[in-house]
Write an enzyme that holds these catalytic residues in place. Sequence first.
Site, PDB file in Angstrom:
ATOM      1  N   GLU A  54      10.915 -16.219  -6.654  1.00  0.00           N
ATOM      2  CA  GLU A  54       9.765 -14.610  -5.930  1.00  0.00           C
ATOM      3  C   GLU A  54      10.215 -13.955  -7.497  1.00  0.00           C
ATOM      4  O   GLU A  54       8.428 -13.430  -8.321  1.00  0.00           O
ATOM      5  CB  GLU A  54      10.124 -13.642  -4.808  1.00  0.00           C
ATOM      6  CG  GLU A  54      11.840 -13.150  -5.411  1.00  0.00           C
ATOM      7  CD  GLU A  54      11.822 -12.033  -3.781  1.00  0.00           C
ATOM      8  OE1 GLU A  54      11.124 -11.337  -3.155  1.00  0.00           O
ATOM      9  OE2 GLU A  54      13.039 -11.678  -3.573  1.00  0.00           O
ATOM     10  N   TRP A  94      -2.727  -3.264  -1.404  1.00  0.00           N
ATOM     11  CA  TRP A  94      -2.301  -4.472  -1.954  1.00  0.00           C
ATOM     12  C   TRP A  94      -3.018  -4.506  -0.585  1.00  0.00           C
ATOM     13  O   TRP A  94      -3.337  -4.484   0.031  1.00  0.00           O
ATOM     14  CB  TRP A  94      -0.784  -4.573  -1.162  1.00  0.00           C
ATOM     15  CG  TRP A  94      -0.062  -5.840  -0.767  1.00  0.00           C
ATOM     16  CD1 TRP A  94       0.432  -6.135  -2.287  1.00  0.00           C
ATOM     17  CD2 TRP A  94      -0.503  -6.458  -0.573  1.00  0.00           C
ATOM     18  NE1 TRP A  94       0.760  -7.216  -2.190  1.00  0.00           N
ATOM     19  CE2 TRP A  94       0.416  -8.055  -1.153  1.00  0.00           C
ATOM     20  CE3 TRP A  94      -0.777  -7.498   0.520  1.00  0.00           C
ATOM     21  CZ2 TRP A  94       0.466  -9.190  -0.384  1.00  0.00           C
ATOM     22  CZ3 TRP A  94      -0.868  -8.478   1.259  1.00  0.00           C
ATOM     23  CH2 TRP A  94       0.205  -9.049   0.938  1.00  0.00           C
ATOM     24  N   HIS A 143      17.764 -37.841   3.946  1.00  0.00           N
ATOM     25  CA  HIS A 143      16.676 -38.077   5.069  1.00  0.00           C
ATOM     26  C   HIS A 143      15.562 -37.507   4.264  1.00  0.00           C
ATOM     27  O   HIS A 143      14.194 -37.697   4.757  1.00  0.00           O
ATOM     28  CB  HIS A 143      17.467 -36.699   6.415  1.00  0.00           C
ATOM     29  CG  HIS A 143      18.702 -36.876   7.257  1.00  0.00           C
ATOM     30  ND1 HIS A 143      18.569 -37.933   7.624  1.00  0.00           N
ATOM     31  CD2 HIS A 143      20.133 -36.869   6.572  1.00  0.00           C
ATOM     32  CE1 HIS A 143      20.152 -38.688   7.752  1.00  0.00           C
ATOM     33  NE2 HIS A 143      20.738 -37.704   7.598  1.00  0.00           N
ATOM     34  N   GLU A 179      19.053 -17.844  -0.043  1.00  0.00           N
ATOM     35  CA  GLU A 179      19.195 -16.429  -0.606  1.00  0.00           C
ATOM     36  C   GLU A 179      18.929 -16.948  -2.325  1.00  0.00           C
ATOM     37  O   GLU A 179      17.458 -16.476  -2.631  1.00  0.00           O
ATOM     38  CB  GLU A 179      19.930 -15.988  -0.254  1.00  0.00           C
ATOM     39  CG  GLU A 179      20.044 -14.402  -1.131  1.00  0.00           C
ATOM     40  CD  GLU A 179      18.446 -13.639  -0.410  1.00  0.00           C
ATOM     41  OE1 GLU A 179      17.777 -14.073  -0.243  1.00  0.00           O
ATOM     42  OE2 GLU A 179      18.375 -12.592  -1.200  1.00  0.00           O
ATOM     43  N   LYS A 224       7.112  -4.791  -1.451  1.00  0.00           N
ATOM     44  CA  LYS A 224       8.819  -4.195  -1.188  1.00  0.00           C
ATOM     45  C   LYS A 224       8.396  -4.251   0.054  1.00  0.00           C
ATOM     46  O   LYS A 224       9.932  -4.617   1.143  1.00  0.00           O
ATOM     47  CB  LYS A 224       9.143  -3.356  -1.945  1.00  0.00           C
ATOM     48  CG  LYS A 224      10.716  -2.291  -1.611  1.00  0.00           C
ATOM     49  CD  LYS A 224      11.089  -3.741  -1.769  1.00  0.00           C
ATOM     50  CE  LYS A 224      12.894  -3.130  -1.903  1.00  0.00           C
ATOM     51  NZ  LYS A 224      13.416  -4.165  -2.014  1.00  0.00           N
ATOM     52  N   LYS A 239      15.192 -15.598  -4.213  1.00  0.00           N
ATOM     53  CA  LYS A 239      15.545 -14.880  -5.010  1.00  0.00           C
ATOM     54  C   LYS A 239      14.588 -15.655  -6.448  1.00  0.00           C
ATOM     55  O   LYS A 239      13.584 -14.938  -7.570  1.00  0.00           O
ATOM     56  CB  LYS A 239      16.873 -15.052  -6.041  1.00  0.00           C
ATOM     57  CG  LYS A 239      17.431 -13.163  -6.208  1.00  0.00           C
ATOM     58  CD  LYS A 239      17.564 -12.493  -5.159  1.00  0.00           C
ATOM     59  CE  LYS A 239      16.625 -12.297  -4.682  1.00  0.00           C
ATOM     60  NZ  LYS A 239      16.225 -11.531  -2.203  1.00  0.00           N
ATOM     61  N   ARG A 259       6.539  -0.777  -4.383  1.00  0.00           N
ATOM     62  CA  ARG A 259       6.018  -1.134  -2.980  1.00  0.00           C
ATOM     63  C   ARG A 259       4.710  -2.337  -2.811  1.00  0.00           C
ATOM     64  O   ARG A 259       4.684  -3.107  -2.440  1.00  0.00           O
ATOM     65  CB  ARG A 259       5.432  -0.191  -1.799  1.00  0.00           C
ATOM     66  CG  ARG A 259       6.474   0.632  -1.781  1.00  0.00           C
ATOM     67  CD  ARG A 259       5.385   2.043  -1.229  1.00  0.00           C
ATOM     68  NE  ARG A 259       4.599   1.437   0.271  1.00  0.00           N
ATOM     69  CZ  ARG A 259       5.189   1.798   1.852  1.00  0.00           C
ATOM     70  NH1 ARG A 259       6.505   2.500   2.198  1.00  0.00           N
ATOM     71  NH2 ARG A 259       4.641   1.683   2.679  1.00  0.00           N
ATOM     72  N   ASN A 283      -3.157   2.411   5.019  1.00  0.00           N
ATOM     73  CA  ASN A 283      -2.088   1.482   4.896  1.00  0.00           C
ATOM     74  C   ASN A 283      -2.048   0.231   6.269  1.00  0.00           C
ATOM     75  O   ASN A 283      -1.900   1.775   7.595  1.00  0.00           O
ATOM     76  CB  ASN A 283      -0.465   1.964   4.885  1.00  0.00           C
ATOM     77  CG  ASN A 283       0.537   0.717   4.360  1.00  0.00           C
ATOM     78  OD1 ASN A 283       0.066  -0.505   4.467  1.00  0.00           O
ATOM     79  ND2 ASN A 283       1.489   1.091   4.404  1.00  0.00           N
ATOM     80  N   GLY A 284      -2.442  -0.573   6.217  1.00  0.00           N
ATOM     81  CA  GLY A 284      -2.123  -1.471   7.938  1.00  0.00           C
ATOM     82  C   GLY A 284      -3.674  -2.331   7.939  1.00  0.00           C
ATOM     83  O   GLY A 284      -4.095  -2.115   6.922  1.00  0.00           O
ATOM     84  N   CYS A 302       0.468  -0.834  -0.062  1.00  0.00           N
ATOM     85  CA  CYS A 302      -0.098  -0.125  -0.118  1.00  0.00           C
ATOM     86  C   CYS A 302       1.461   1.026   0.271  1.00  0.00           C
ATOM     87  O   CYS A 302       1.334   0.988   0.427  1.00  0.00           O
ATOM     88  CB  CYS A 302      -0.949   0.401   1.355  1.00  0.00           C
ATOM     89  SG  CYS A 302      -2.107  -0.859   1.393  1.00  0.00           S
TER      90      CYS A 302
END
Length: 611
Positions: free
Chosen positions: A490, A77, A506, A483, A606, A487, A27, A103-104, A2
Amino acid sequence: MCGIVGYIGREQAAPILLEGLSRLEYRGYDSAGVAVFDAGTNTLAVHKAKGRIQVLSDQLHGGADLNSTVGVGHTRWATHGAPSDVNSHPQVSRSGRIAVVHNGIIENYAELKSFLRTKGVPFRSETDTEVVAQLIEHFYEGDLLAAVGKALHRVRGAYALGILCADCPEQLIAVRKDSPLILGRGEGCNFIASDVTAILRHTRRVSYMEDGELAVLTRDGIRCYNHLMQPVEKAAVTIDWEIGAAEKDGYEHFMFKEIMEQPQALRRCLSPRIREGEVVFEDVSLSGDYIKNLRRVCVVACGSSYHVGMAGKYHLERLTRIPVEVALSSEFRYMDPIVDQNTLIIVISQSGETLDTLAALREARRLGGHILSIVNVVGSSIARESDQVLYTWAGPEIAVATTKAYTTQLALLSLLALWLGRRLGTVPDQDYRQMIAAFQELPDRMEEVLSRRDDIQYFASNYFNHGSIFFIGRGLDYALGLEGSLKLKEISYIHSEAYASGELKHGTISLIEDGTLVVALSTCGRLFAKAMSNVAEVKSRGANVLALTVESHREEMARTADAVMAIPELHELLLPCLGVVPLQLFAYYVALMRGCDIDKPRNLAKSVTVE
Ligand code: M6R
């Protein structure tokens, strides 16, 4: 997650709002909207559209359709209610005279909605935000500020709000609690925004709102109040980076630009902190006694920042001999953590606004821990609430997938480990000198890695069609795999997992079959032989192996693996900083070949400012 932008001034508001929103696109969002006061009709004109800001902008001819000098804009969002025109913000009250961008998350929205329904208030959207607009109107008796105060008294949750009222066209109200919001101070105009990129074109002077604060913006000034509605003075700071730093600069994607910027970002981050062969942290003041009495270090973070912690654990434990725990912020806050005054809490966050991390920080502080944060965004909530801050100085990072923030965080955490180790006397002199030299070499070695990007592009062209990819490694290479895998998934949407190589047997090895792609990470010399055994294990079950190792092992690795990416030699502890670069590039090129929206991957934001 947002984005909010608001403007009150003497110019046309709508183009400013739309341009500001486009700067907040990174964002993450799924719909956008604006509300402006229309002086002709004395009403609020509200326009919203699902999808990209361009859709909204086209509908409004870039804002030319709206004649107004005050307004608020929003990128949403979705949390409560699917992405749709009606669920987009601004949300308006029943009469249409109050508009709210948010936003929230309003936690008690269902309860408030029921309450308002008993008063006959109809609802149009499924959002929690509409409740705020309706509640303000419910309390409104001609004094907007009083109505906002009463409404907020009833609201629980996290919110940054921009509020516009058709009866008060000379003001814009901003409120902040647990969600970022800044105030921008211009000449004859003022702004609100989720972050500075939205308003940097118009002003560099900003004030950071604190939790519980409310601000009333007019064309000529800003009045701020605390949660008791007592006036507060707010200092303004001047932002010193250029808007160009947040632009693509001729690159096709922000992610690629930010990958390429890494050597420079590392220089900015490290050079001022290494002087005459010594680590100098002018920004940290931990006394010798405090460091000697440290019993535990706990690193708290989310996503890639958590992966930095996973790698940093090796550095910290090896160089300080202090036990280190690495916790996901979202788990830490609810796990009844063991923290006391001899526990150093290292909080890592690029944005400095990740809600779970902020909540974990507060929990650690409540328990008596000392908070040292590693943050990129200057003045962000996490930075402001920490006892000590080490800024990464990587510059604005716009692509959702973090790259330069990751490498600078990791380098800085390693440098911190070395500094602590030096003060504890746990790092022999010679090792200290070698590491200092390695830190100084790191940006140049990274440039070398970047100059070989065509090789990575070639590997990506061979493997971009795989449906599932495994990353394996031991020790620091396992942390690196976490990482690399994140990457890739996503931005390319390929299913991918990272495993500690020794764990394969295992369970997971049952998934390896003819043609499965395994990215085998083996930069750590001590463990090279072990890594080779794991490569042989997966090869003999049909896997296609793309290996990452150091130059001196390239040849040997090439005898077993199908393809090898090699990085220059450097101190073992700094190899993950180099090794991550081919993995970032691999993810980038794979996503490019699959036609993905690299800078704005689906469903992601973001800055994750909700729980
Ligand atoms: O701003 P933060 O570092 O607190 O963000 C944490 C994660 O949301 C972030 O690292 C995320 O995992 C990235 N998109 C990964 O590229």
